[in-house]
Write an enzyme that holds these catalytic residues in place. Sequence first.
Site, PDB file in Angstrom:
ATOM      1  N   GLU A   1     -10.795 -18.098   3.127  1.00  0.00           N
ATOM      2  CA  GLU A   1      -9.665 -18.470   2.248  1.00  0.00           C
ATOM      3  C   GLU A   1      -9.693 -19.963   1.932  1.00  0.00           C
ATOM      4  O   GLU A   1      -8.647 -20.608   1.799  1.00  0.00           O
ATOM      5  CB  GLU A   1      -8.328 -18.024   2.860  1.00  0.00           C
ATOM      6  CG  GLU A   1      -8.204 -16.522   2.819  1.00  0.00           C
ATOM      7  CD  GLU A   1      -6.793 -16.023   3.006  1.00  0.00           C
ATOM      8  OE1 GLU A   1      -5.842 -16.692   2.590  1.00  0.00           O
ATOM      9  OE2 GLU A   1      -6.660 -14.918   3.564  1.00  0.00           O
TER      10      GLU A   1
HETATM   11  C1  FAD Z   1     -16.579 -13.551   7.652  1.00  0.00           C
HETATM   12  C2  FAD Z   1     -16.206 -13.943   6.260  1.00  0.00           C
HETATM   13  C3  FAD Z   1     -15.279 -13.190   5.567  1.00  0.00           C
HETATM   14  C4  FAD Z   1     -14.937 -13.540   4.257  1.00  0.00           C
HETATM   15  N1  FAD Z   1     -14.064 -12.744   3.567  1.00  0.00           N
HETATM   16  C5  FAD Z   1     -13.869 -12.991   2.244  1.00  0.00           C
HETATM   17  C6  FAD Z   1     -13.091 -12.090   1.460  1.00  0.00           C
HETATM   18  O1  FAD Z   1     -12.529 -11.111   1.955  1.00  0.00           O
HETATM   19  N2  FAD Z   1     -12.975 -12.341   0.134  1.00  0.00           N
HETATM   20  C7  FAD Z   1     -13.577 -13.411  -0.467  1.00  0.00           C
HETATM   21  O2  FAD Z   1     -13.433 -13.584  -1.663  1.00  0.00           O
HETATM   22  N3  FAD Z   1     -14.312 -14.285   0.265  1.00  0.00           N
HETATM   23  C8  FAD Z   1     -14.478 -14.096   1.592  1.00  0.00           C
HETATM   24  N4  FAD Z   1     -15.226 -14.967   2.339  1.00  0.00           N
HETATM   25  C9  FAD Z   1     -15.823 -16.127   1.679  1.00  0.00           C
HETATM   26  C10 FAD Z   1     -15.225 -17.446   2.099  1.00  0.00           C
HETATM   27  O3  FAD Z   1     -13.943 -17.612   1.532  1.00  0.00           O
HETATM   28  C11 FAD Z   1     -16.226 -18.533   1.690  1.00  0.00           C
HETATM   29  O4  FAD Z   1     -17.330 -18.409   2.593  1.00  0.00           O
HETATM   30  C12 FAD Z   1     -15.637 -19.924   1.766  1.00  0.00           C
HETATM   31  O5  FAD Z   1     -14.670 -20.104   0.757  1.00  0.00           O
HETATM   32  C13 FAD Z   1     -16.716 -21.011   1.585  1.00  0.00           C
HETATM   33  O6  FAD Z   1     -17.584 -20.732   0.546  1.00  0.00           O
HETATM   34  P1  FAD Z   1     -19.172 -20.770   0.811  1.00  0.00           P
HETATM   35  O7  FAD Z   1     -19.439 -19.911   1.992  1.00  0.00           O
HETATM   36  O8  FAD Z   1     -19.862 -20.428  -0.437  1.00  0.00           O
HETATM   37  O9  FAD Z   1     -19.461 -22.261   1.227  1.00  0.00           O
HETATM   38  P2  FAD Z   1     -19.864 -23.422   0.217  1.00  0.00           P
HETATM   39  O10 FAD Z   1     -18.879 -23.496  -0.882  1.00  0.00           O
HETATM   40  O11 FAD Z   1     -21.301 -23.297  -0.119  1.00  0.00           O
HETATM   41  O12 FAD Z   1     -19.650 -24.697   1.149  1.00  0.00           O
HETATM   42  C14 FAD Z   1     -20.647 -25.210   2.035  1.00  0.00           C
HETATM   43  C15 FAD Z   1     -20.060 -26.462   2.694  1.00  0.00           C
HETATM   44  O13 FAD Z   1     -19.733 -27.448   1.694  1.00  0.00           O
HETATM   45  C16 FAD Z   1     -18.383 -27.837   1.816  1.00  0.00           C
HETATM   46  N5  FAD Z   1     -17.818 -28.101   0.485  1.00  0.00           N
HETATM   47  C17 FAD Z   1     -17.957 -27.334  -0.624  1.00  0.00           C
HETATM   48  N6  FAD Z   1     -17.274 -27.876  -1.636  1.00  0.00           N
HETATM   49  C18 FAD Z   1     -16.695 -29.008  -1.168  1.00  0.00           C
HETATM   50  C19 FAD Z   1     -15.857 -30.015  -1.729  1.00  0.00           C
HETATM   51  N7  FAD Z   1     -15.463 -29.968  -3.012  1.00  0.00           N
HETATM   52  N8  FAD Z   1     -15.430 -31.030  -0.928  1.00  0.00           N
HETATM   53  C20 FAD Z   1     -15.808 -31.082   0.388  1.00  0.00           C
HETATM   54  N9  FAD Z   1     -16.618 -30.167   0.961  1.00  0.00           N
HETATM   55  C21 FAD Z   1     -17.036 -29.133   0.204  1.00  0.00           C
HETATM   56  C22 FAD Z   1     -17.683 -26.660   2.468  1.00  0.00           C
HETATM   57  O14 FAD Z   1     -16.476 -27.062   3.138  1.00  0.00           O
HETATM   58  C23 FAD Z   1     -18.740 -26.168   3.444  1.00  0.00           C
HETATM   59  O15 FAD Z   1     -18.686 -26.927   4.623  1.00  0.00           O
HETATM   60  C24 FAD Z   1     -15.531 -14.666   3.664  1.00  0.00           C
HETATM   61  C25 FAD Z   1     -16.447 -15.445   4.380  1.00  0.00           C
HETATM   62  C26 FAD Z   1     -16.780 -15.092   5.658  1.00  0.00           C
HETATM   63  C27 FAD Z   1     -17.789 -15.933   6.400  1.00  0.00           C
END
Ligand code: FAD
Length: 415
Positions: free
Chosen positions: A386
């Site tokens: 989230e």
């Molecule tokens: C177990 C699990 C369940 C999930 N369930 C759902 C679900 O039900 N529905 C759904 O839609 N999603 C779901 N997610 C997705 C989850 O919301 C995303 O993984 C999360 O929002 C981060 O996106 P990403 O994994 O692509 O990381 P990325 O966006 O690739 O981020 C990688 C790193 O960069 C940092 N970063 C990225 N942008 C910025 C910024 N602008 N400023 C500072 N730091 C930044 C992040 O904090 C992180 O540390 C789930 C994820 C997991 C692991």
Amino acid sequence: MDYELTETQLDIINLAGEIADKKIKPVRAKYDASEEFPWEIIEEMRKADLFGVYLPEEYGGLGGANLELILMSERLSQACAGIGLSALTSSLCAIPILLFGNPDQRKRYLPDLASGKKLGSFCITEPASGSDATSMGATATLEGDHYVLNGVKNFCSGGKTSETYVVFFSTNPSKGPRGISAFIIEKGTPGFSFGKKEEKMGIRCNPTYELVFENCQIPKENLLYKEGRGLHVAQGTFDLSRPGVAAQALGIAQGALNETIEYTRQRKQFGVPVSSFQAMQHMLADCATQIEASRALLYSVAKAMDKDVIPATQKAIKEGILVYDAMKKLGAKRWTKESAMVKVFCSDTAMKVTTDCVQMCGGIGYMRDFPVEKFMRDAKITQIYEGTNQVQRNEIGMMLIKEAASAARREAVAA
Ligand SMILES: Cc1cc2nc3c(=O)[nH]c(=O)nc-3n(C[C@H](O)[C@H](O)[C@H](O)COP(=O)(O)OP(=O)(O)OC[C@H]3O[C@@H](n4cnc5c(N)ncnc54)[C@H](O)[C@@H]3O)c2cc1C
């Protein structure tokens, strides 16, 4: 601490507590190891009417709102955050339908989510579009009286166990963020299938799946709110749902601390219980203080939110309008900053507390046959999903700057 909860709210804690202690605790390690979905516990939660505690009575709920959801999530997560997540995942589908669904959509989908007859999911994430939801590639094209959906979503909590999904697609890629729209999709719709199931560090019994859409046709009535306003739907939902994740984190921290106090009172070294060492007591004290501070912040934010949400929901039902519109009419505030604050504060607390609990339990704390390491694994996700805590801090920072700018404008006008 006395948080002046109503009798109904105390009943929710007790009901969730009965299930947590008697039904979930004995099986949590089994489901964590097997990664199977705990249908037997879902049945107990359905019987106890826990799925609808935060939904209006008109749709079969208990008539509560955010605080009720939080109390349930916290208490279930004290036993197992993975099992408790099934109720939160469903709420992440019900909240956008409650806020942005028209009266027909609310009537059609909310009762089954409130009873737990059907579970729900929410999916905005894609393999190449995580924190930056505006870069999504999945598309919805209007053709006559239906939309055609194409693309892949990933990391969908609940996965195949759900029946109803709120999913985001671009209806107009050239418009970027203003081209994103939200849809309600039912399992079994031709062209909608499931891809990879993830293997995870924590919350392992809650399945996380890829969703695949290949020329999937849905009626145009399944559009939630308006075309191009999907990011409003997502943000409005997160404003109300992030406290649920905070509550999950709080439950995890409390569960780990309870196990740790119990163990350190029994465990003897140098002829005395390890809890008698001052170094240990200071760690216990810090954990307990951080937990209580988290709870105080979370409950006060939830109570304040509910003062906006409950009257708006009643107005919307009475007048046949959207809850989101009723909130605007009643001058409700946007809760983006506070909901991000509680998520950051409670999830950072959970990570710190569970790590310290493993430390206080020594070697056994690291072992699979003792529950504390699972709490530490489960805590991590609350800092990620989230919206990561980095993204939450961005939102808090942005809101602070906006608020300061508006205050400066008001002062300038007044001067
Ligand atoms: C177990 C699990 C369940 C999930 N369930 C759902 C679900 O039900 N529905 C759904 O839609 N999603 C779901 N997610 C997705 C989850 O919301 C995303 O993984 C999360 O929002 C981060 O996106 P990403 O994994 O692509 O990381 P990325 O966006 O690739 O981020 C990688 C790193 O960069 C940092 N970063 C990225 N942008 C910025 C910024 N602008 N400023 C500072 N730091 C930044 C992040 O904090 C992180 O540390 C789930 C994820 C997991 C692991």
